[in-house]
Design an enzyme around this catalytic site. Structure first.
Site, PDB file in Angstrom:
ATOM      1  N   ILE A 158     -11.968  -0.837   8.143  1.00  0.00           N
ATOM      2  CA  ILE A 158     -11.002  -0.766   7.037  1.00  0.00           C
ATOM      3  C   ILE A 158     -11.453   0.177   5.925  1.00  0.00           C
ATOM      4  CG2 ILE A 158      -9.949  -3.021   7.440  1.00  0.00           C
ATOM      5  CD1 ILE A 158     -11.745  -4.186   5.252  1.00  0.00           C
TER       6      ILE A 158
ATOM      7  N   GLN B  13     -12.839  22.444  -6.355  1.00  0.00           N
ATOM      8  CA  GLN B  13     -12.830  23.842  -6.768  1.00  0.00           C
ATOM      9  C   GLN B  13     -12.710  23.993  -8.275  1.00  0.00           C
ATOM     10  OE1 GLN B  13      -9.855  25.039  -3.970  1.00  0.00           O
ATOM     11  NE2 GLN B  13      -8.311  25.414  -5.535  1.00  0.00           N
ATOM     12  N   CYS B  14     -12.405  22.917  -8.982  1.00  0.00           N
ATOM     13  CA  CYS B  14     -12.421  22.948 -10.445  1.00  0.00           C
ATOM     14  C   CYS B  14     -13.735  22.402 -11.023  1.00  0.00           C
ATOM     15  CB  CYS B  14     -11.236  22.168 -11.010  1.00  0.00           C
ATOM     16  SG  CYS B  14      -9.653  22.975 -10.689  1.00  0.00           S
TER      17      CYS B  14
ATOM     18  N   GLY C 151      -4.763  16.862  -5.548  1.00  0.00           N
ATOM     19  CA  GLY C 151      -3.833  17.494  -4.616  1.00  0.00           C
ATOM     20  C   GLY C 151      -3.184  18.747  -5.166  1.00  0.00           C
TER      21      GLY C 151
ATOM     22  N   TYR D 116      -8.933  18.574 -19.534  1.00  0.00           N
ATOM     23  CA  TYR D 116      -9.793  17.399 -19.370  1.00  0.00           C
ATOM     24  C   TYR D 116     -11.046  17.691 -18.568  1.00  0.00           C
ATOM     25  CZ  TYR D 116      -7.587  13.377 -21.491  1.00  0.00           C
ATOM     26  OH  TYR D 116      -7.128  12.472 -22.392  1.00  0.00           O
ATOM     27  N   ASP D 117     -12.158  17.139 -19.029  1.00  0.00           N
ATOM     28  CA  ASP D 117     -13.409  17.167 -18.280  1.00  0.00           C
ATOM     29  C   ASP D 117     -13.634  15.767 -17.719  1.00  0.00           C
ATOM     30  OD1 ASP D 117     -13.359  19.299 -20.240  1.00  0.00           O
ATOM     31  OD2 ASP D 117     -15.465  19.676 -19.773  1.00  0.00           O
TER      32      ASP D 117
ATOM     33  N   ASP E 188      -4.279  15.758  -9.917  1.00  0.00           N
ATOM     34  CA  ASP E 188      -5.271  16.821 -10.070  1.00  0.00           C
ATOM     35  C   ASP E 188      -5.965  17.208  -8.769  1.00  0.00           C
ATOM     36  OD1 ASP E 188      -4.756  17.186 -12.744  1.00  0.00           O
ATOM     37  OD2 ASP E 188      -6.333  15.846 -13.431  1.00  0.00           O
TER      38      ASP E 188
END
Lengths: 673, 673
Positions: B615, B326-327, B320, B406-407, B318
């Protein structure tokens, strides 16, 4: 003579009154103060009472017969199941298990327990044992050698467990602490000084002053606000919950009703809160449906990982050895529970059998933590905006039990979605030992813990909270199912043209017997379900609830280690048994110095059938606890728990039709902070 | 001509103004609308802009060089690191990775990406692709055969993944839904109808109408309050949070300060919220100490477990493929976030490069959930009552990202105790497929899911939330340590007289290289720690933070399955890498149709040294999701996450000196409900 006549009259009046108060009781209600006192009299007036050394160790409701209770619940015109008390008393060093009929004040049975183990000591016994060192010269000399102000020494009873002894007295170890300069007594142990006492005779059996280490400093150990000096941590502005229309729950006796939930909140000296008859209203079916017949924390096992003389026996079973309920502490409004909480008292019996009130040990409150119950924004319909959100509100029942140093926060949280979230919070104070070291670079031996401060080792230990969960998913006969996710390799050719090479499918395994349901932590992913195999949703799925675990640490002690014989059930995250009225406490009935021959792990060796039966789940919430410096001198809460979530219990989302609460506006308020 | 002159003038004015706004920026601030628009102009005015088919797929802040930023932070008189933007644009089917210097509007570099994979499609591309079926006769005939009102059909772009193809166009599948009688479009898929499109040419490449199943009913699927009919679920009384003195946090630009925490809240089109420079004030040391240099949700991988033609490619990444930021959707006051929340907007670039405002996508609020921060009641001091309790108050930063059905609720919660709790909440709507079945007793095949309602299968799937956590525990050079609990058999004789037979001791293992820190779910109990091996507490423990996991499901797909090649890192609960500025996204930079040659799992094959280095932890919160009927038609939130808890970071409990808030009283309020 006049006094005796008055007493008899009062007694008569009392007996005439009692049935009235009983008749309004729910059969699962905990014993009232009047009932406790009446039980004391019934026992004292029996042949047992002729001897003055009778001590009461446990007085509680004797569980009504389950079929009888269910039958009465389905038809209230029937007479309720008889209301009886279960009493454990000691007389002439013998344990009596007594059943008292409360309605007619008779003793139904009086069995002498001949097995291993002892009941919870009374607080009077502990107080007497704790006082012994102060008149014992070797102890006083030890204190003097350490240059301690004896007035500032506090002693505490530690039960000893069983370590293979054939026959034994009822014994405890007395450990003492120095409260000079601090009220955080646990941070200043008299390391090396160990007094062994006979709890029956209240005499010292042994004394050791084996090692002497510098007493850890008082400085920096007191946790009280009044003892803190600047600089202080930043303070946040006050905030509170406002409910202009009041709480949405009702408490009717011990029945609590809130949103779509109804349940009974009981209280027991040994296990604390007991949630019974939890059922949820199904809007579509217009009825309450059963979820949890009974749930409580059956045991809290806390073994320490130092095997030296001073520590090896610290393998506590807090419920069976001390009583989670009778160690419940009053909750502080606005701090232990939010401002919208309602508080409830509890009652236990003291050594004499008289009732003792424990004030404000429960709080019940609606939680609005700012979470989302469900939501969706639909972004894919051109030209239309769809957004629907429900804020999450839940109901919390809380008790805090303090077993010496540890404060255990026990929460039962009910959600409108049908979930029950059971959480434990660990806070309070660590058990530490004194050491000569002030820096880790001086340590050459295994110190069995973490150097928390100068001369102070927080000793490694575990916490195992084992819950008794008699789920009755839409009825008593249930099955336990593992819905395993199993990888499937896709075979090339034939009917499939897919470029995928794998997927997982669900393979369900129904546990036929107890052995099938002994669950060690596993790498095999699975949903754990309790289903009612006799009922289906409209589209044919078995009615069920899912157990979603967390904090799944299990014991890694050797099976043959003595405490682990009692606590053998903590090798498993979960065990399932057929309902048996007598199987109530995971390590058995009398835990102190028990030989572990009557435990959950032993019961399940019979490998009884558990398929489509009335079954009980025993779920352990475990923590391996390596102390860290942040746990000193008081420990920020560490939480864990599990969730019971409806899974094909309803035909669809039960909170779809929860309309949003009207927003609360407070425009005309004057703040009084 | 006049218009062009005016435009130039405006541009000049703009350029004169921009440096002022930039100079007040924090180097980590997300791009402002003015900056986004300025970047667009810079790119358009370059040689790239001569071609009209230039499309912007990503515009975001180019991470400042970490040493440069740290150096500036330690000495603000230095010039801040240069403020640069990272732009991904496509031109003539080529991907350009462009670095723009925002201060002087120049292009620093423009690299053409020659590898596999494509950037996130623009919403314009998706809209154009979604429109294609409506002018495609075979599709219209399919709709007609199904007797659908074409005006009520909604289509959506599904990216296709990579399944071994050698060379390929930029492709998507278009799936359509029927919103007749419901706005819950996902519950009514046009099962069997599948349109494949070329996202570059916006043409249909393929069409299938393979199977026809009854369209699931609209009835019972709409989740909006306005569509519900009685009976309703019980409603609870309204409640709200009141903070008479206002919130305790301040938002200064993008720096948020609350209690003992300070951190920077960034925003990115791809990953959403970015928490940077989170540091905690140490009262004793009188300074802020670094905890988390940067943390964000790097990827959200959601593979489905149906391998049929219509489903096999549903293996979504989701972040990439769609962009979590933006969603993000606007949050609804009092429902998505409590009444004391403050809301923040975000900005992204559209296809043309122009800035687009996303309103109220963040909320920030103080949470007072009724929990206990720490407490102790001392019951063992005769004649004295000691009780000290602190209520827990925390700060929550929330964003909700909606990827189609999906939220995902993304919470970062900061606690005064030093813990950071990262939670994900899954809610919204399931992806379902239509089937002929109305009852489970009709099902003879593997349907790859649960019959949720008549003709409706909720398909099995996983959710893997992989967090990027560049912890800098009191400085950048850290080590990753497993503190394993190992059972020790007590040997008889010699120096020990203990009756105990076992205990556990802590054996610490420092991960030297990446291979040492690839953590699969394990039965071996261990505390996972990130420590600063160069710093110690006063008594000599290494300064550290502990990662306490939860929801530790990892992928069980075959390693050679195509989506799993990209998502190979989800075989592990945790991976650790040395900090590398270019390693930002677990499945690699260009995910759509990627061949998986540039992923976290691939990077770690170099097996670089990670001891006493800067790291990064990559932690996956996973869920295997078998749908249940309660998830229909909208899913009650299912939560999981992890906690970062200070563990020998402080010399003692950092909340010991948090004085209790003054209680808030509201005696003079008039309720307006």
């Amino acid at each position: 003579m006049a006094l005796r006549a008055l007493k008899s009259l009062l007694l008569l009046v009392f007996f005439l009154l009692v049935p009235h108060s009983i008749s309004s009781c729910h059969p699962l209600d905990p014993l009232t103060p009047a009932e406790i006192n009446s039980i004391r009299r019934t026992v004292e007036h029996s042949q047992l009472g002729s001897n003055r050394k009778l001590t009461f160790h446990y007085v509680g409701l004797d569980d009504p017969d389950k079929p009888g209770l269910l039958s009465w619940l389905s038809n209230h015109t029937k007479t309720p199941p008889p209301r009886r008390a279960f009493v454990t008393a000691r007389l002439d060093k013998q344990i009596h298990n007594i059943i008292v009929d409360i309605s007619d004040n008779t003793i139904i049975s009086d069995r002498i327990y001949g097995g291993y183990g002892y009941p919870i000591p009374t607080s009077e016994e502990e107080a007497a044992a704790n006082a012994l060192p102060f008149s014992y010269m070797p102890f006083l000399q030890s204190a003097k050698k350490r240059k301690l102000d004896i007035a500032k020494v506090v002693c505490e009873t530690f039960l000893v467990g069983w370590f293979g002894e054939r026959k034994e007295k009822r014994v405890a170890k007395i450990r003492c602490f120095y409260r000079h300069g601090t009220d955080n007594i646990y941070m200043r142990p008299l390391q090396g000084v160990l007094v062994t006492v006979d709890l029956d005779e209240i005499v010292i059996l042994g004394f050791k002053d084996r090692i002497r280490t510098p007493m850890p400093k008082a400085e920096g150990t007191d946790y009280r606000a009044s003892k803190q000096r600047p600089p202080f941590a930043p303070r946040t502005n006050g905030m509170t919950i406002v409910q202009p229309d009041g709480p949405s729950f009702t408490i009717d006796g011990h029945m609590i009703r809130w949103a779509n939930w109804a349940f009974h909140l009981g209280f027991d000296a040994r296990v604390g809160p007991i949630i019974s008859l939890a059922s949820i209203y199904d809007v579509d079916k217009d009825k309450y449906r059963s979820v949890l017949y009974k749930g409580y924390l059956s045991e809290l096992y806390v073994p320490y990982m130092d095997v030296s003389d001073e520590w090896y026996y610290r393998t506590f079973f807090d419920a069976g050895e001390h009583g989670l309920g009778q160690c419940a502490v009053p909750l502080e409004p606005t701090r232990d529970c939010p401002s919208n909480a309602v508080f409830i008292d509890g009652y236990v019996a003291g050594q004499s059998g008289n009732s003792i009130k424990l004030s404000n040990i429960f709080c019940v409150f609606e939680r609005s933590a700012g979470d989302i119950m469900w939501r969706h924004t639909e972004t894919e319909i051109p030209g239309e905006k769809v957004r629907e959100v429900r804020a999450d509100v839940s109901l919390v029942v809380r008790m805090v039990t303090v077993i010496g140093n540890y404060d255990n926060v026990l929460d039962w949280e009910f959600k409108q979605s049908g979930s029950i979230k059971v959480m434990v919070g660990l806070t309070g104070v660590l058990e530490v030992k004194g050491v000569p070291y002030t820096h880790t670079n001086q340590i050459r031996e295994n110190v069995h813990g973490t150097l928390l401060a100068e001369n102070t080792i927080g000793v490694n230990h575990d916490h195992f909270f084992t819950y008794y969960l008699d789920l009755d998913i839409d009825g008593p006969d249930n099955s336990f199912i593992k819905a395993k996710m199993q990888t499937v390799r896709v075979m090339k050719g034939r009917n499939t043209s897919t470029p995928r090479k794998s997927y997982w499918k669900v393979v369900t395994e129904t546990a036929k017997t107890e052995a099938d349901a002994r669950l060690k932590p596993s790498l095999e992913p699975a949903d754990l379900l309790v289903v009612n195999p006799n009922k289906m949703t409209k589209v044919g799925n078995h009615i069920g609830y899912r157990l979603i675990g967390g904090s799944q640490a299990t014991s890694i002690l050797s099976d043959d280690d003595y405490p682990q014989i009692l606590g053998a059930y903590t090798k498993y995250e979960l065990m399932v048994t057929p309902y048996n009225r007598s199987e109530k406490w995971a390590p058995g009935e009398f835990v102190h110095q028990s030989h572990g021959d009557d435990t959950l792990a032993v019961w399940t060796l019979r490998n009884r059938s558990i398929e489509n039966r009335d079954i009980v789940l025993w779920y352990t919430v475990g923590f391996h606890h390596i102390p860290y410096q942040e746990d000193f001198p008081v420990m920020p809460t560490l939480s864990g728990g599990f969730v019971l979530r409806p899974s094909n219990f309803f035909d669809n989302n039960p909170v779809l039709k929860v309309l949003p609460s009207k927003p609360v506006h407070w425009p005309n308020c004057t703040a009084h902070v």
